[in-house]
Design a protein around this motif. Structure first.
Motif, PDB file in Angstrom:
ATOM      1  N   GLN A 169       0.813  -1.217   0.000  1.00 57.99           N
ATOM      2  CA  GLN A 169       0.000   0.000   0.000  1.00 57.99           C
ATOM      3  C   GLN A 169       0.844   1.263   0.000  1.00 57.99           C
ATOM      4  OE1 GLN A 169      -2.641  -1.841   3.269  1.00 57.99           O
ATOM      5  NE2 GLN A 169      -3.934  -0.231   2.435  1.00 57.99           N
ATOM      6  N   ARG A 224     -17.480   3.656  -6.634  1.00 56.25           N
ATOM      7  CA  ARG A 224     -17.147   3.294  -5.252  1.00 56.25           C
ATOM      8  C   ARG A 224     -17.993   2.126  -4.775  1.00 56.25           C
ATOM      9  NH1 ARG A 224     -18.705   3.669  -0.163  1.00 56.25           N
ATOM     10  NH2 ARG A 224     -17.077   3.800   1.469  1.00 56.25           N
ATOM     11  N   GLU A 225     -19.264   2.101  -5.174  1.00 55.86           N
ATOM     12  CA  GLU A 225     -20.128   0.993  -4.761  1.00 55.86           C
ATOM     13  C   GLU A 225     -19.597  -0.333  -5.298  1.00 55.86           C
ATOM     14  OE1 GLU A 225     -21.187   3.932  -5.729  1.00 55.86           O
ATOM     15  OE2 GLU A 225     -22.093   4.552  -3.828  1.00 55.86           O
ATOM     16  N   VAL A 259     -16.626  -1.296  -3.193  1.00 56.28           N
ATOM     17  CA  VAL A 259     -17.059  -1.832  -1.897  1.00 56.28           C
ATOM     18  C   VAL A 259     -17.568  -3.255  -2.055  1.00 56.28           C
ATOM     19  CG1 VAL A 259     -18.744  -1.580  -0.029  1.00 56.28           C
ATOM     20  CG2 VAL A 259     -17.552   0.434  -0.913  1.00 56.28           C
ATOM     21  N   ALA A 267     -15.604  -2.050   2.307  1.00 61.56           N
ATOM     22  CA  ALA A 267     -15.577  -0.604   2.538  1.00 61.56           C
ATOM     23  C   ALA A 267     -14.199  -0.123   2.985  1.00 61.56           C
ATOM     24  CB  ALA A 267     -16.627  -0.230   3.584  1.00 61.56           C
ATOM     25  N   ALA A 268     -13.522  -0.899   3.836  1.00 61.45           N
ATOM     26  CA  ALA A 268     -12.218  -0.466   4.348  1.00 61.45           C
ATOM     27  C   ALA A 268     -11.203  -0.304   3.219  1.00 61.45           C
ATOM     28  CB  ALA A 268     -11.703  -1.461   5.379  1.00 61.45           C
ATOM     29  N   ALA A 287     -11.921   0.093  -0.016  1.00 56.91           N
ATOM     30  CA  ALA A 287     -12.384   1.167  -0.895  1.00 56.91           C
ATOM     31  C   ALA A 287     -12.011   2.531  -0.323  1.00 56.91           C
ATOM     32  CB  ALA A 287     -13.885   1.066  -1.116  1.00 56.91           C
ATOM     33  N   ASP A 288     -12.192   2.687   0.992  1.00 57.33           N
ATOM     34  CA  ASP A 288     -11.897   3.970   1.635  1.00 57.33           C
ATOM     35  C   ASP A 288     -10.400   4.241   1.750  1.00 57.33           C
ATOM     36  OD1 ASP A 288     -14.586   4.453   1.894  1.00 57.33           O
ATOM     37  OD2 ASP A 288     -14.702   3.719   3.963  1.00 57.33           O
ATOM     38  N   SER A 289      -9.581   3.197   1.634  1.00 60.56           N
ATOM     39  CA  SER A 289      -8.132   3.386   1.731  1.00 60.56           C
ATOM     40  C   SER A 289      -7.564   4.080   0.502  1.00 60.56           C
ATOM     41  CB  SER A 289      -7.441   2.028   1.903  1.00 60.56           C
ATOM     42  OG  SER A 289      -7.514   1.266   0.691  1.00 60.56           O
ATOM     43  N   GLY A 290      -8.333   4.096  -0.570  1.00 67.23           N
ATOM     44  CA  GLY A 290      -7.864   4.713  -1.804  1.00 67.23           C
ATOM     45  C   GLY A 290      -7.117   3.776  -2.724  1.00 67.23           C
TER      46      GLY A 290
END
Length: 641
Positions: A452, A488-489, A492, A497-498, A500-503
């Motif tokens: 990452q 984004r959906e 996810v 979600a985690a 997806a939200d990390s970029g």
């Protein structure tokens, strides 16, 4: 010469050199050719220097610059290495003896190879006399030249204006015979340069150098070409001319692992000595990847190209690698002529749970010593299906490796090594230029497996340095992905979600035009595969794969069919960790070995993860037990085809 050196071209044919002008001892009028020969390692074939120059002082200047100069005997008798004049361009003889004489193109090629393997960086001049039937007699030419030079001085033609005037007058005074001679000598030089190149290619491919009398009557040693390549691992088997499946261009280092053994606490204290258990092994990212690919494939078709110094660490590495059976014929050992060439070393300080606290790495040998012609010829000789390049090289050398891979039709994988070094894939673009990295469907890099931190660093470097601009080739490919609002959906749904939200998904998608297959390693979070699917890819029509297709190209532009994204959970949560060193490299090595066998990346990740787990439980940088997964890899390859 500069462009030839950068392109990896060893032999350069031309008409004639410049040199020291008459009166140059006072005017300091010396052509730049001579200083270039002193610092740029290219073999130049010419008919000497222009005949109206000061030939003795030109040769003296070249000797001062350290440039080797020899003249082809071209049928003339040689006694004790002498008896041949340095040519005077239009005339075969100048009255000035040549510093050295070579008999034929094979002699010249052997000299070029010997100098190259010794690491001597100055150029070489092979003077080729004009064909006898086209030459102008020396005495006649001397009269013409004296007249032209005298007139130039009388009329004030000096500096850069001198040569054009003199050449024009010589053409007039010889009634165009000098022009005819010029054409003949250029053709002769080009032919001679081509023949030298052929002989040099034979030597690079491992053809033996036969015993024969030298031009001075002495015997030349009969030695396989690989053995006369000073600076290459001469104790390893000779350079193999046969192709390999995987060529890894990267670092090899002596690793020291320091595991904290304090007892009461987990983390070592700063600014003081700590009790520890220290072990030594051979590591380095390139070495680890090559060893993993070698152990999982078991067929000897993996080669490592790297560098070590002429020191204890380098000798230790070479002897250890030979014991593993890994092909080390392309490992260059830099000798005492490179006093700053220290073998790379890596020191890792781990806490009591074997987690890395701090590491110190000395990898300067890879970023400060460059041999671009060697890198190009290594790829040409190996003809790999896959070329793996790690980021320990300098930015320039990384680009050299990648271009060589593309030129020889190899698929290329980039190993980022660290967050800081990963940015070397995206060098700063000069103003008004376009990015040099190719984009899909002709990318320069085919695969990357960053963690990452490395992924984020690469993304930020690409964005900051103009690779993600709207007017860059990148944008046309990105636009063709057909990723619309609501992506984004989908991220996810696929990765959670985690993630997806990390970029991570967004960063991967933005880099896909340059790297069409990215496997982002997320530790305990598993591995996220993101890749471009081409038009007609069967996964676009497979109902079982539909849930992994993030988008489809909506307008049919270019070669893009869609974007594929899939999360692979970890195969096992390991409690009994022995060492974290080499797990990512093991993953890459096994993955590339499977790809070289014809497998698809999504079918190979499971085996690559299991190999990484074995290394987690091993003191070695690559677990010897990886060999036990050979059958699993072959089955995975067959099932994914």
């Amino acid at each position: 010469m500069v462009l030839a050196r950068l392109a990896g071209i060893r032999v350069f044919g031309t008409g004639g050199l410049g040199g020291v002008h008459r009166g140059g001892e006072s005017s300091m009028d010396v052509s730049a050719d001579l200083t270039e020969l002193g610092r740029t390692r290219v073999a130049v074939v010419s008919s000497g220097c222009k005949g109206f120059l000061d030939i003795p002082r030109t040769l003296e200047f070249l000797e001062t610059q350290g440039a080797f100069v020899a003249t082809f005997a071209d049928g003339r008798e040689v006694v004790d290495g002498k008896g041949v004049d340095f040519p005077a361009f239009w005339a075969r003889d100048s009255g000035v003896p040549s510093p050295a004489v070579v008999r034929d193109e094979r002699d010249a090629a052997a000299i070029i190879l010997a100098q190259e393997r010794l690491g001597v960086e100055s150029g070489m001049l092979f003077a080729n006399p004009i064909p006898e039937e086209a030459g102008i007699p020396r005495k006649e030419m001397e009269l013409v030249i004296e007249t032209a030079v005298r007139e130039a001085a009388e009329k004030g033609f000096t500096g850069s204006a001198n040569t054009p005037y003199v050449l024009t007058r010589i053409r007039q005074l010889t009634e165009e015979r000098s022009t005819t001679a010029n054409v003949a000598l250029v053709r002769s030089n080009v032919a001679r340069a081509a023949k030298i190149s052929v002989e040099l290619a034979k030597l690079l491919d491992g053809a033996p150098v036969t015993v024969k009398a030298g031009v001075d009557g002495t015997k030349q040693a009969s030695t396989p070409a690989a053995k006369v390549q000073s600076g290459v691992d001469t104790a390893a088997k000779p350079q193999d001319p046969h192709p390999v499946d995987v060529l890894v261009a990267g670092s090899v280092a002596l690793d020291l692992n320091c595991d904290y053994a304090g007892g009461k606490t987990v983390t070592p204290a700063l600014h003081t000595s700590n009790p520890s258990s220290i072990s030594q092994s051979v590591g380095g990212v390139g070495h680890n990847i090559a060893l993993a690919a070698h152990r999982i494939s078991g067929d000897g078709k993996v080669r490592l190209c790297s560098m070590v110094g002429d020191d204890i660490a380098g000798s230790t590495i070479l002897s250890t690698l030979r014991a593993t059976g890994l092909d080390t014929s392309s490992i260059r050992q830099l000798g005492t002529e490179f006093p700053s060439a220290r073998t790379a070393q890596y020191v890792a300080v781990n806490d009591a749970d074997k987690n890395l606290v701090m590491a110190m790495a000395d990898m300067d040998i890879f970023s400060t010593h460059s041999f671009p012609s060697d890198w190009t010829s290594t790829v040409a000789t190996a003809q790999p299906k896959w070329l793996v390049v790690d980021a320990n090289w300098s930015e320039t050398d990384i680009q050299t490796w990648l271009r060589a891979g593309a030129h020889h039709n190899a698929r290329t994988a980039f190993e980022p090594v660290s967050a800081a070094k990963s940015q070397r894939l995206f060098p700063i673009i000069p103003k008004n230029n376009k990015p040099t990295l190719g984009v899909y469907p002709r990318p320069t890099v085919d695969l990357c497996t960053p963690n990452q931190h490395e992924l984020l660093a690469m993304y930020e470097a690409a964005r900051a340095r103009g690779y993600l601009e709207h007017d860059a080739p990148w944008f046309g490919v990105l636009d063709g992905f057909g990723i619309l609002r609501g992506a984004r959906e989908r991220f996810v749904d696929i990765a959670g979600a985690a993630v997806a939200d990390s970029g991570v998904p967004v960063q991967c998608v933005n880099l896909l035009p340059y790297i069409p297959t990215i496997v982002a390693k997320m530790g305990a979070g598993g591995a996220l595969l993101v890749m471009v699917l081409g038009k007609g890819d069967p996964r676009l029509r497979d109902p079982e794969q539909a849930r992994f297709v993030v988008s489809r190209s909506v307008d049919g532009r270019g070669e893009v069919g869609g974007v594929y994204m899939r999360l692979f959970p970890v195969v096992e949560r390991v409690e009994d960790v022995v060492s974290v060193n080499g797990i990512g490299d093991t993953f890459m090595g096994v993955l590339v070995a499977g790809l070289a066998m014809g497998g698809k990346v999504e079918g190979l990740i499971d085996v690559a993860q299991r190999a990484a787990v074995l290394t987690l439980r091993s003191k070695e940088s690559v677990s010897a037990e990886v060999r036990g997964l050979r059958g699993d890899l072959r089955r995975a390859v067959e099932e994914s085809r």
